[in-house]
Motif scaffolding. Structure first.
Motif, mmCIF file in Angstrom:
data_model
loop_
_atom_site.group_PDB
_atom_site.id
_atom_site.type_symbol
_atom_site.label_atom_id
_atom_site.label_comp_id
_atom_site.label_asym_id
_atom_site.label_seq_id
_atom_site.Cartn_x
_atom_site.Cartn_y
_atom_site.Cartn_z
ATOM 1 N N THR A 1 -3.337 -0.739 2.065
ATOM 2 C CA THR A 1 -4.734 -1.302 2.753
ATOM 3 C C THR A 1 -4.269 -1.784 3.999
ATOM 4 O OG1 THR A 1 -5.635 -1.648 0.437
ATOM 5 C CG2 THR A 1 -6.654 -2.855 2.492
ATOM 6 N N PHE A 2 -3.156 -2.919 3.907
ATOM 7 C CA PHE A 2 -2.922 -3.265 5.222
ATOM 8 C C PHE A 2 -3.494 -3.976 6.120
ATOM 9 C CE2 PHE A 2 -0.102 0.415 4.282
ATOM 10 C CZ PHE A 2 1.227 -0.071 4.200
ATOM 11 N N ASP A 3 -4.267 -4.837 5.254
ATOM 12 C CA ASP A 3 -5.512 -5.722 5.771
ATOM 13 C C ASP A 3 -4.649 -7.104 6.077
ATOM 14 O OD1 ASP A 3 -8.072 -6.577 6.660
ATOM 15 O OD2 ASP A 3 -8.336 -7.286 4.541
ATOM 16 N N GLY B 1 5.167 -8.985 4.978
ATOM 17 C CA GLY B 1 5.427 -8.167 3.817
ATOM 18 C C GLY B 1 5.240 -6.636 4.179
ATOM 19 N N HIS B 2 4.089 -6.382 4.835
ATOM 20 C CA HIS B 2 3.563 -5.163 5.134
ATOM 21 C C HIS B 2 4.750 -4.524 6.029
ATOM 22 C CE1 HIS B 2 -0.646 -6.334 4.738
ATOM 23 N NE2 HIS B 2 -0.232 -5.982 3.463
ATOM 24 N N LEU B 3 5.171 -5.343 7.074
ATOM 25 C CA LEU B 3 5.905 -4.730 7.958
ATOM 26 C C LEU B 3 7.405 -4.374 7.221
ATOM 27 C CD1 LEU B 3 6.863 -4.342 11.154
ATOM 28 C CD2 LEU B 3 7.627 -6.539 11.238
ATOM 29 N N LYS C 1 -11.090 -0.735 -5.506
ATOM 30 C CA LYS C 1 -9.954 -1.149 -5.929
ATOM 31 C C LYS C 1 -9.553 -2.700 -6.226
ATOM 32 C CE LYS C 1 -6.276 -0.291 -3.179
ATOM 33 N NZ LYS C 1 -5.359 0.296 -2.405
ATOM 34 N N LYS C 2 -9.948 -3.489 -5.241
ATOM 35 C CA LYS C 2 -9.587 -4.811 -5.113
ATOM 36 C C LYS C 2 -11.258 -5.650 -5.336
ATOM 37 C CE LYS C 2 -5.323 -4.158 -2.699
ATOM 38 N NZ LYS C 2 -4.578 -4.893 -1.473
ATOM 39 N N GLY C 3 -12.203 -5.044 -5.380
ATOM 40 C CA GLY C 3 -13.378 -5.571 -5.664
ATOM 41 C C GLY C 3 -13.996 -6.429 -4.234
ATOM 42 N N ASP D 1 6.914 -2.260 -5.441
ATOM 43 C CA ASP D 1 7.194 -2.237 -7.045
ATOM 44 C C ASP D 1 5.828 -3.063 -7.766
ATOM 45 O OD1 ASP D 1 7.472 -5.189 -6.454
ATOM 46 O OD2 ASP D 1 9.727 -5.199 -7.143
ATOM 47 N N ASP D 2 4.915 -3.322 -6.902
ATOM 48 C CA ASP D 2 3.499 -3.712 -7.832
ATOM 49 C C ASP D 2 3.038 -2.588 -8.517
ATOM 50 O OD1 ASP D 2 3.537 -3.473 -4.726
ATOM 51 O OD2 ASP D 2 1.423 -4.091 -5.112
ATOM 52 N N TRP D 3 3.612 -1.479 -8.129
ATOM 53 C CA TRP D 3 3.277 0.020 -8.542
ATOM 54 C C TRP D 3 4.070 0.484 -9.440
ATOM 55 C CZ3 TRP D 3 -1.947 1.283 -7.852
ATOM 56 C CH2 TRP D 3 -2.575 0.635 -6.794
ATOM 57 N N ARG E 1 8.727 -6.039 -3.401
ATOM 58 C CA ARG E 1 7.648 -6.753 -2.527
ATOM 59 C C ARG E 1 8.398 -8.016 -1.853
ATOM 60 N NH1 ARG E 1 2.155 -6.395 -3.179
ATOM 61 N NH2 ARG E 1 1.849 -8.596 -2.811
ATOM 62 N N THR E 2 7.894 -8.310 -0.897
ATOM 63 C CA THR E 2 8.478 -9.547 -0.128
ATOM 64 C C THR E 2 7.701 -10.794 -0.786
ATOM 65 O OG1 THR E 2 8.793 -8.337 1.856
ATOM 66 C CG2 THR E 2 8.502 -10.686 2.163
ATOM 67 N N PRO E 3 8.609 -11.702 -1.250
ATOM 68 C CA PRO E 3 8.010 -12.885 -2.134
ATOM 69 C C PRO E 3 6.988 -13.607 -1.377
ATOM 70 C CG PRO E 3 10.414 -13.021 -1.905
ATOM 71 C CD PRO E 3 9.984 -11.870 -1.023
ATOM 72 N N ALA E 4 6.075 -14.390 -1.868
ATOM 73 C CA ALA E 4 5.427 -15.315 -1.326
ATOM 74 C C ALA E 4 4.393 -15.042 -0.146
ATOM 75 C CB ALA E 4 6.355 -16.617 -0.796
ATOM 76 N N ILE E 5 3.935 -13.797 -0.119
ATOM 77 C CA ILE E 5 2.883 -13.560 1.064
ATOM 78 C C ILE E 5 2.151 -12.455 0.429
ATOM 79 C CG2 ILE E 5 4.446 -11.863 2.211
ATOM 80 C CD1 ILE E 5 3.055 -13.408 4.642
ATOM 81 N N SER E 6 0.824 -12.531 0.571
ATOM 82 C CA SER E 6 -0.026 -11.450 0.511
ATOM 83 C C SER E 6 -1.212 -11.466 1.313
ATOM 84 C CB SER E 6 -0.426 -11.375 -0.856
ATOM 85 O OG SER E 6 -1.080 -12.522 -1.103
ATOM 86 N N THR E 7 -1.957 -10.464 1.555
ATOM 87 C CA THR E 7 -3.154 -10.526 2.235
ATOM 88 C C THR E 7 -3.952 -11.694 1.751
ATOM 89 O OG1 THR E 7 -3.116 -8.290 2.920
ATOM 90 C CG2 THR E 7 -5.484 -9.353 2.832
ATOM 91 N N THR E 8 -4.247 -11.523 0.010
ATOM 92 C CA THR E 8 -4.905 -12.488 -0.553
ATOM 93 C C THR E 8 -4.645 -13.998 -0.328
ATOM 94 O OG1 THR E 8 -5.347 -10.676 -2.119
ATOM 95 C CG2 THR E 8 -5.844 -13.057 -2.924
ATOM 96 N N ALA E 9 -3.269 -14.352 -0.320
ATOM 97 C CA ALA E 9 -2.759 -15.715 0.163
ATOM 98 C C ALA E 9 -3.231 -16.050 1.147
ATOM 99 C CB ALA E 9 -1.236 -15.599 -0.246
#
Ligand code: CTP
Length: 129
Positions: free
Chosen positions: A9-11, A16-18, A44-46, A94-96, A114-122
């Protein structure tokens, strides 16, 4: 010419995306990114992404490590996208893990940590607070 394909999604673009895009690009000569559509993200994510699909595609396409982008409109079309873009490698976070092994008949499938400790949600949560 070795083509690598990845999806996401890269929102609210973050490091982590980079990092996954840089590692995917390093697996070949050309990186193509399937950016999930707004509708797919809602399914997918609601929730709707913060940035609309056109803007997310432009941001990803502007990165030095990315050669081409397209809109991923359905999770069911992965095989078709891989064939259409002549992918030699499918790179996923690796979430997939294991979820895309079925495509190893047409390309190499790799999973990156995955890069730890970061996400779009966070990031959204942090801004909210
Ligand atoms: N990714 C990663 N490390 C992170 C976050 C994401 O390697 N910390 C990878 C994912 O594994 C995926 C790609 O980046 O291959 C796009 O992920 P996306 O779902 O767009 O980002 P998230 O930050 O995981 O989004 P959300 O919090 O909405 O689930």
């Amino acid at each position: 010419m070795r083509t690598v394909l990845t999806f996401g999604t890269f929102d609210v673009f973050h490091v982590g995306h980079l990092r996954i895009l840089e590692r995917a690009a390093a697996m070949g000569d050309r990186l193509v990114v399937g950016v999930s559509s707004d509708a797919l993200n809602i399914a997918k994510k609601g929730r709707a992404p913060v940035f609309p699909e056109g803007e997310r595609q432009r941001l990803v396409a502007a990165l030095r490590c990315v050669d081409d982008v397209f809109l991923e409109e359905s999770l069911e079309l992965k095989r078709e996208y891989l064939l259409r873009h002549r992918a030699d490698v499918l790179a996923m976070g690796d979430d997939w893990l294991g979820r895309f092994d079925e495509f190893s008949d047409i390309c190499r499938v790799v999973y990156f940590e995955r890069t730890p400790a970061i996400s779009t949600t966070a990031v959204i949560e942090k801004i909210r607070l």
